[in-house]
Design a protein around this motif. Structure first.
Motif, PDB file in Angstrom:
ATOM      1  N   TYR A 298      43.968  26.974  52.788  1.00  0.00           N
ATOM      2  CA  TYR A 298      44.348  27.238  51.409  1.00  0.00           C
ATOM      3  C   TYR A 298      45.844  27.411  51.331  1.00  0.00           C
ATOM      4  CZ  TYR A 298      44.908  32.255  52.413  1.00  0.00           C
ATOM      5  OH  TYR A 298      45.315  33.463  52.905  1.00  0.00           O
ATOM      6  N   GLY A 299      46.335  27.167  50.147  1.00  0.00           N
ATOM      7  CA  GLY A 299      47.764  27.339  49.926  1.00  0.00           C
ATOM      8  C   GLY A 299      47.999  28.028  48.605  1.00  0.00           C
ATOM      9  N   ASP A 300      49.021  28.846  48.552  1.00  0.00           N
ATOM     10  CA  ASP A 300      49.318  29.626  47.355  1.00  0.00           C
ATOM     11  C   ASP A 300      50.562  29.101  46.684  1.00  0.00           C
ATOM     12  OD1 ASP A 300      48.299  32.875  48.635  1.00  0.00           O
ATOM     13  OD2 ASP A 300      47.188  31.233  47.705  1.00  0.00           O
ATOM     14  N   ILE A 301      50.461  28.857  45.397  1.00  0.00           N
ATOM     15  CA  ILE A 301      51.628  28.456  44.624  1.00  0.00           C
ATOM     16  C   ILE A 301      51.949  29.592  43.664  1.00  0.00           C
ATOM     17  CG2 ILE A 301      52.630  26.738  43.102  1.00  0.00           C
ATOM     18  CD1 ILE A 301      50.469  24.819  44.008  1.00  0.00           C
ATOM     19  N   PRO A 302      53.065  30.203  43.827  1.00  0.00           N
ATOM     20  CA  PRO A 302      53.397  31.302  42.911  1.00  0.00           C
ATOM     21  C   PRO A 302      53.677  30.772  41.514  1.00  0.00           C
ATOM     22  CG  PRO A 302      55.152  30.960  44.502  1.00  0.00           C
ATOM     23  CD  PRO A 302      54.084  29.993  44.839  1.00  0.00           C
ATOM     24  N   ARG A 303      53.123  31.437  40.526  1.00  0.00           N
ATOM     25  CA  ARG A 303      53.211  30.920  39.171  1.00  0.00           C
ATOM     26  C   ARG A 303      53.786  31.901  38.165  1.00  0.00           C
ATOM     27  NH1 ARG A 303      52.802  25.475  39.161  1.00  0.00           N
ATOM     28  NH2 ARG A 303      50.797  24.716  39.904  1.00  0.00           N
ATOM     29  N   GLY A 304      53.829  33.134  38.488  1.00  0.00           N
ATOM     30  CA  GLY A 304      54.437  34.068  37.543  1.00  0.00           C
ATOM     31  C   GLY A 304      53.417  34.715  36.630  1.00  0.00           C
ATOM     32  N   ILE A 305      53.721  34.709  35.342  1.00  0.00           N
ATOM     33  CA  ILE A 305      52.848  35.383  34.388  1.00  0.00           C
ATOM     34  C   ILE A 305      51.983  34.338  33.688  1.00  0.00           C
ATOM     35  CG2 ILE A 305      52.735  36.825  32.329  1.00  0.00           C
ATOM     36  CD1 ILE A 305      55.328  38.025  33.080  1.00  0.00           C
ATOM     37  N   PHE A 306      50.733  34.602  33.651  1.00  0.00           N
ATOM     38  CA  PHE A 306      49.796  33.709  32.991  1.00  0.00           C
ATOM     39  C   PHE A 306      49.151  34.432  31.817  1.00  0.00           C
ATOM     40  CE2 PHE A 306      48.221  29.596  34.424  1.00  0.00           C
ATOM     41  CZ  PHE A 306      48.963  29.356  35.551  1.00  0.00           C
ATOM     42  N   VAL A 307      49.052  33.714  30.711  1.00  0.00           N
ATOM     43  CA  VAL A 307      48.223  34.217  29.624  1.00  0.00           C
ATOM     44  C   VAL A 307      47.079  33.223  29.464  1.00  0.00           C
ATOM     45  CG1 VAL A 307      48.099  34.751  27.181  1.00  0.00           C
ATOM     46  CG2 VAL A 307      50.133  35.344  28.472  1.00  0.00           C
ATOM     47  N   VAL A 308      45.892  33.661  29.742  1.00  0.00           N
ATOM     48  CA  VAL A 308      44.747  32.762  29.756  1.00  0.00           C
ATOM     49  C   VAL A 308      43.872  33.027  28.545  1.00  0.00           C
ATOM     50  CG1 VAL A 308      42.751  32.000  31.107  1.00  0.00           C
ATOM     51  CG2 VAL A 308      44.787  32.843  32.267  1.00  0.00           C
ATOM     52  N   ARG A 309      43.555  31.971  27.854  1.00  0.00           N
ATOM     53  CA  ARG A 309      42.646  32.115  26.726  1.00  0.00           C
ATOM     54  C   ARG A 309      41.239  32.384  27.254  1.00  0.00           C
ATOM     55  NH1 ARG A 309      42.497  30.309  21.176  1.00  0.00           N
ATOM     56  NH2 ARG A 309      40.359  29.880  20.565  1.00  0.00           N
ATOM     57  N   GLY A 310      40.588  33.338  26.639  1.00  0.00           N
ATOM     58  CA  GLY A 310      39.331  33.844  27.180  1.00  0.00           C
ATOM     59  C   GLY A 310      38.261  32.799  27.389  1.00  0.00           C
ATOM     60  N   GLU A 311      38.214  31.822  26.497  1.00  0.00           N
ATOM     61  CA  GLU A 311      37.110  30.871  26.597  1.00  0.00           C
ATOM     62  C   GLU A 311      37.246  29.950  27.794  1.00  0.00           C
ATOM     63  OE1 GLU A 311      36.852  27.822  23.694  1.00  0.00           O
ATOM     64  OE2 GLU A 311      39.001  27.800  23.345  1.00  0.00           O
ATOM     65  N   ASN A 312      38.413  29.936  28.421  1.00  0.00           N
ATOM     66  CA  ASN A 312      38.606  29.045  29.549  1.00  0.00           C
ATOM     67  C   ASN A 312      38.294  29.689  30.886  1.00  0.00           C
ATOM     68  OD1 ASN A 312      39.609  26.680  28.211  1.00  0.00           O
ATOM     69  ND2 ASN A 312      41.340  27.976  27.635  1.00  0.00           N
ATOM     70  N   VAL A 313      37.861  30.924  30.826  1.00  0.00           N
ATOM     71  CA  VAL A 313      37.563  31.620  32.072  1.00  0.00           C
ATOM     72  C   VAL A 313      36.095  31.409  32.409  1.00  0.00           C
ATOM     73  CG1 VAL A 313      37.430  33.871  33.181  1.00  0.00           C
ATOM     74  CG2 VAL A 313      39.336  33.325  31.685  1.00  0.00           C
ATOM     75  N   VAL A 314      35.854  30.974  33.636  1.00  0.00           N
ATOM     76  CA  VAL A 314      34.472  30.866  34.089  1.00  0.00           C
ATOM     77  C   VAL A 314      34.004  32.223  34.595  1.00  0.00           C
ATOM     78  CG1 VAL A 314      32.959  29.857  35.829  1.00  0.00           C
ATOM     79  CG2 VAL A 314      34.636  28.445  34.669  1.00  0.00           C
ATOM     80  N   LEU A 315      34.758  32.777  35.509  1.00  0.00           N
ATOM     81  CA  LEU A 315      34.434  34.098  36.020  1.00  0.00           C
ATOM     82  C   LEU A 315      35.689  34.722  36.588  1.00  0.00           C
ATOM     83  CD1 LEU A 315      34.355  33.764  39.394  1.00  0.00           C
ATOM     84  CD2 LEU A 315      32.272  32.616  38.838  1.00  0.00           C
ATOM     85  N   LEU A 316      35.624  36.033  36.728  1.00  0.00           N
ATOM     86  CA  LEU A 316      36.731  36.705  37.394  1.00  0.00           C
ATOM     87  C   LEU A 316      36.162  37.900  38.136  1.00  0.00           C
ATOM     88  CD1 LEU A 316      38.046  39.510  35.766  1.00  0.00           C
ATOM     89  CD2 LEU A 316      38.134  37.763  34.062  1.00  0.00           C
ATOM     90  N   GLY A 317      36.839  38.240  39.220  1.00  0.00           N
ATOM     91  CA  GLY A 317      36.343  39.363  40.000  1.00  0.00           C
ATOM     92  C   GLY A 317      37.490  40.085  40.669  1.00  0.00           C
ATOM     93  N   GLU A 318      37.268  41.363  40.886  1.00  0.00           N
ATOM     94  CA  GLU A 318      38.320  42.161  41.492  1.00  0.00           C
ATOM     95  C   GLU A 318      38.418  41.837  42.969  1.00  0.00           C
ATOM     96  OE1 GLU A 318      37.817  46.306  40.852  1.00  0.00           O
ATOM     97  OE2 GLU A 318      39.349  46.789  42.348  1.00  0.00           O
ATOM     98  N   ILE A 319      39.623  41.856  43.468  1.00  0.00           N
ATOM     99  CA  ILE A 319      39.867  41.601  44.883  1.00  0.00           C
ATOM    100  C   ILE A 319      40.064  42.937  45.572  1.00  0.00           C
ATOM    101  CG2 ILE A 319      41.500  40.634  46.529  1.00  0.00           C
ATOM    102  CD1 ILE A 319      41.970  38.370  44.670  1.00  0.00           C
ATOM    103  N   ASP A 320      39.307  43.105  46.624  1.00  0.00           N
ATOM    104  CA  ASP A 320      39.467  44.315  47.426  1.00  0.00           C
ATOM    105  C   ASP A 320      40.683  44.113  48.322  1.00  0.00           C
ATOM    106  OD1 ASP A 320      39.285  46.430  49.146  1.00  0.00           O
ATOM    107  OD2 ASP A 320      37.121  46.282  49.383  1.00  0.00           O
ATOM    108  N   LEU A 321      41.694  44.946  48.071  1.00  0.00           N
ATOM    109  CA  LEU A 321      42.950  44.694  48.766  1.00  0.00           C
ATOM    110  C   LEU A 321      42.848  44.919  50.266  1.00  0.00           C
ATOM    111  CD1 LEU A 321      44.862  46.374  45.958  1.00  0.00           C
ATOM    112  CD2 LEU A 321      45.345  44.072  46.721  1.00  0.00           C
ATOM    113  N   GLU A 322      41.937  45.773  50.653  1.00  0.00           N
ATOM    114  CA  GLU A 322      41.798  45.988  52.089  1.00  0.00           C
ATOM    115  C   GLU A 322      41.121  44.812  52.761  1.00  0.00           C
ATOM    116  OE1 GLU A 322      39.759  49.695  52.413  1.00  0.00           O
ATOM    117  OE2 GLU A 322      41.104  50.529  50.901  1.00  0.00           O
ATOM    118  N   LYS A 323      40.176  44.225  52.063  1.00  0.00           N
ATOM    119  CA  LYS A 323      39.439  43.122  52.673  1.00  0.00           C
ATOM    120  C   LYS A 323      40.083  41.769  52.403  1.00  0.00           C
ATOM    121  CE  LYS A 323      35.029  45.465  52.233  1.00  0.00           C
ATOM    122  NZ  LYS A 323      33.804  45.496  51.445  1.00  0.00           N
ATOM    123  N   GLU A 324      41.192  41.804  51.687  1.00  0.00           N
ATOM    124  CA  GLU A 324      41.758  40.527  51.251  1.00  0.00           C
ATOM    125  C   GLU A 324      42.211  39.683  52.425  1.00  0.00           C
ATOM    126  OE1 GLU A 324      45.102  41.001  48.767  1.00  0.00           O
ATOM    127  OE2 GLU A 324      45.031  38.951  48.017  1.00  0.00           O
TER     128      GLU A 324
END
Lengths: 133, 609
Positions: free
Chosen positions: A56-82
């Protein structure tokens, strides 16, 4: 849950790191800073993560404003297990290259399939929506 | 790295100051500042996400201009603060903090919208940015709502800042107190107590966690926490609560209400078992509003054919009722009749639902019983007669209702509510027309849902009524050689019903040993019946005999008494005594009749598919 028992709400997720999957197939990882009643999201320090196989690769993008209807799912990331992942992080160029290669192989396979079907007199209509990935 | 952050500070400050004060700045500087915001962001990202050293050095010509602009604005106050914060916090972005400070002090006022055309953004996006900035500069920001309450807590110790009201989070304020007017949210007093308890728990758990979590986060306190302040969170919650308002929560939010009642019942049971410290789960309490607007569900325009679909805010596209209000169709009699039956079923079902809802709601109010009785009577009459006075026609109407699956559901639920006599009447008409119903049921296979309520009613049958029911099964139909019982035995519902009847009869007979209780003719009839039935069962091949739902345990003894050994053997071969009829024996004992609630619940949950 504290505010409205028996319901689900994003209020408790504020200021936590989340992984957001969008309808166009992008995966964003960022800190959820703000929401509204439509579940529009404001993501801070967002990174677009591209997965190809085990890399995997990460592209830094900054601040995102996402319209709600375009979200499929979201979940919290456990920072310890990340960091506890079998996946291997690579550079942006490499992952983009990998992605391109993957797309290419997929397209070629698709072309062969369509060709084979055409020879047999069948045709699969093209799917023109963006939701396919 | 310090230089980078300096660059960032300045450019950020430029952007924020522009929007907050709205002074028109020299075009090229603004273009520079606006065009490359993302570039600046990248710098931040590298710092914060990668947790590494300094990112790539940013452009050099920008900071110079930016710093000039910065000095033009009110550099004094903000410069001082930034110096302080830079020292304290190497990784954070004090510019944003300063923006929040500035906004908080309320000295910026409401931003006026002026979009210089030279700017790289369209007026629309500018407007949007202004609106987001609005969130940073609320109308009146008072210390009662510390913005960084919960999120800042999550990230361990707060960074010391010159503005304590912004970042200090007194634990007592979380979860936040509802600032909403009382007529909109009614927090149950228990709910309040629970919230307080949870607050304390959170405090203690946080104290536990903070040494561990704090270690992880002490190097990186989150300076961006609290961008969404408490007021905004409350606002979102308020909007969501408004959407949940309803004037009939039992209807609109049925599943949550049921779930919560189940939970309460479970907790009550636990309390009964002596478990101390009953865990009270909070309940979502939404205010009940009176919908003043009343809309017509069906709109009829004079002279038009049929109905018009009217869209309102309650239903964008109202479904046209399936009931015809217009003139009857004369073309197909059978089609019409079928529709009539369906229509009747629907009408009765609505009445039944209303009745059940009333019963659920009302606990023990005497005048409601009267009302219920009347309603029940109405439904019963509707079921029995329809429009007919002739008993034959009435039975016909009843049977037609039973031929439809929904009709069976209706009768099953109604049987539990009806008074004894009427219920018995229905049961007897079912048993006397059993073959007909069985034949009609081959498509649905839905007769089973009638079994439980009928079983309950059978146990209330008097001996004579029981005999009447059984005789209906034995009567030779004109024009056919076989008795109805053969059809009945081949059907699962039929055979189960038969066994139930026999079991009840056996019970009645054995309970009252004195022969004077029942007339001798009755007993003789009973004996004949049993013998005949036993004969029929034994002469039917095991293959065609249906598997009964339940086999009552007193049947073998019954048969043994009246029938000779040979037949008993054959009966034993056919009847599996393996499935122990716990239900039926329990029901049959008549010591404590099953509660209305339990049987009804079972009917609703289990049998009705």
């Amino acid at each position: 849950m504290n505010y409205m028992p028996g319901t689900a709400s994003l209020i408790e997720d504020i200021d936590k790191k989340h992984l957001v999957l969008l309808r166009d197939g992008r995966t964003l990882i960022g800190y959820l800073r703000s929401i509204d009643q439509f579940a529009n999201l404001v993501l801070h320090q967002t990174v677009e993560r591209i997965h190809v196989g085990k890399k995997y690769g990460d592209i830094p993008r900054g601040i995102f404003v996402v319209r709600g209807e375009n979200v499929v799912l979201l979940g919290e990331i456990d920072l310890e297990k990340e960091s506890d992942t079998p996946l291997q992080q690579v550079s942006i160029e490499e992952i983009l290259e990998e992605q391109r290669v993957e797309q290419q192989t997929k397209q070629e396979a698709e072309k062969l399939k369509v060709q084979a079907l055409k020879e047999r007199g069948l045709s699969v209509p093209r799917v023109d929506t963006l939701d396919e990935y | 790295m310090a230089r980078c952050s300096q660059n960032l500070i300045d450019s950020q400050a430029v952007l924020e100051d522009y929007f907050l004060e709205n002074e028109s700045l020299p075009m090229e500087e603004m273009a520079v500042g606006a065009v490359n915001p993302l570039g600046k962001m990248d710098c931040i990202e590298d710092l914060n996400l990668m947790e590494q050293g300094p990112g790539e050095p940013c452009g050099h010509q920008i900071p110079e201009k930016a710093s000039r602009i910065h000095e033009e604005e009110d550099a004094k106050e903000e410069g001082e603060e930034e110096e302080e914060e830079k020292e304290e916090n190497e990784l954070g972005d004090p510019a944003v903090l300063s923006a929040i400070h500035g906004a908080q002090r309320g000295d910026k006022g409401s931003p006026r919208l002026k979009a210089p055309s030279g700017l790289g953004m369209s007026p629309v996006s500018l407007h949007f940015l202004c609106q987001t900035m609005d969130y940073l500069s609320p109308i009146s920001f008072r210390s009662t709502y510390p913005s960084a309450s919960s999120p800042a807590r999550h990230f361990g110790p707060q960074l010391p800042s010159p503005d304590p009201s912004l970042f200090y989070s007194p634990p007592a304020s979380w979860p936040p107190r509802f600032s909403l007017p009382s007529h909109q949210t009614q927090l149950h007093p228990q709910h309040q107590r629970i919230l307080q308890k949870q607050r304390q728990e959170q405090q203690s758990s946080h104290k536990h966690q903070s040494p561990r979590v704090g270690k992880l986060w002490s190097q990186k306190p989150d300076p961006y926490a609290g961008l969404m302040n408490q007021r905004e969170k409350d606002w979102v919650i308020k909007v969501q609560m408004v959407q949940l308002q309803s004037e009939n929560p039992e209807l609109d939010d049925y599943y949550y209400q049921e779930y919560y009642q189940k939970l309460e019942r479970k907790q009550a049971d636990e309390e009964l078992f002596g478990r101390r410290g009953r865990l009270e789960s909070p309940k979502l309490v939404t205010p009940y509003i009176q919908k003043t607007e009343d809309y017509e569900s069906v709109v009829r325009i004079e002279g038009s054919l049929g109905q018009v679909a009217v869209s309102t805010c309650f239903g964008p596209r109202r479904a046209i009722d399936a009931v015809s209000h217009g003139s009857q169709e004369q073309d197909s009699a059978i089609y019409n009749q079928k529709l009539q039956v369906l229509y009747r079923i629907e009408k009765m079902f609505l009445q039944l639902l209303k009745l059940e809802e009333n019963q659920k709601g009302m606990l023990a109010k005497s005048y409601f019983y009267e009302l219920q009785r009347k309603q029940l009577e109405k439904i019963y009459q509707e079921l029995r007669t329809g429009d007919q006075d002739n008993s034959e026609e009435a039975a016909n109407g009843f049977l037609q209702v039973l031929s439809v699956r929904k009709g069976k559901v209706l009768v099953a639920r109604l049987l539990l509510l009806l008074p004894r006599d009427q219920a018995v009447h229905l049961v007897l008409s079912i048993t006397s027309h059993l073959p007909f119903l069985i034949r009609r049921d081959t498509a649905d296979q839905a007769l089973h849902m009638l079994f439980k309520p009928m079983g309950k009613c059978i146990n209330l049958l008097a001996f004579s009524e029981l005999l009447q029911g059984l005789q209906g099964l034995m009567v030779l139909q004109p024009g056919s050689q076989e008795r109805p019982i053969t059809v009945v035995l081949q059907n699962q519902f039929g055979i189960s019903l038969l066994y139930t009847l026999l079991s009840h009869g056996e019970q009645l007979v054995s309970l009252n040993c004195s022969l004077t209780q029942h007339s001798s003719s009755d007993l003789a009839a009973w004996t004949d019946m049993v013998v005949l039935i036993a004969w029929e069962i034994s002469h039917m091949s095991t293959a065609s005999l249906a598997e009964p739902l339940v086999v009552p345990s007193n049947l073998p003894s019954l048969f043994c008494r009246y029938v000779d050994k040979q037949i008993v053997q054959q009966l034993e071969a056919r009847m599996d005594y393996a499935p122990v009829a716990t239900d039926l024996t329990y029901l049959g004992k008549l010591s404590c009749p099953p509660t209305y609630q339990s049987v009804r619940a079972e009917v609703e949950e289990g049998k009705i598919h």
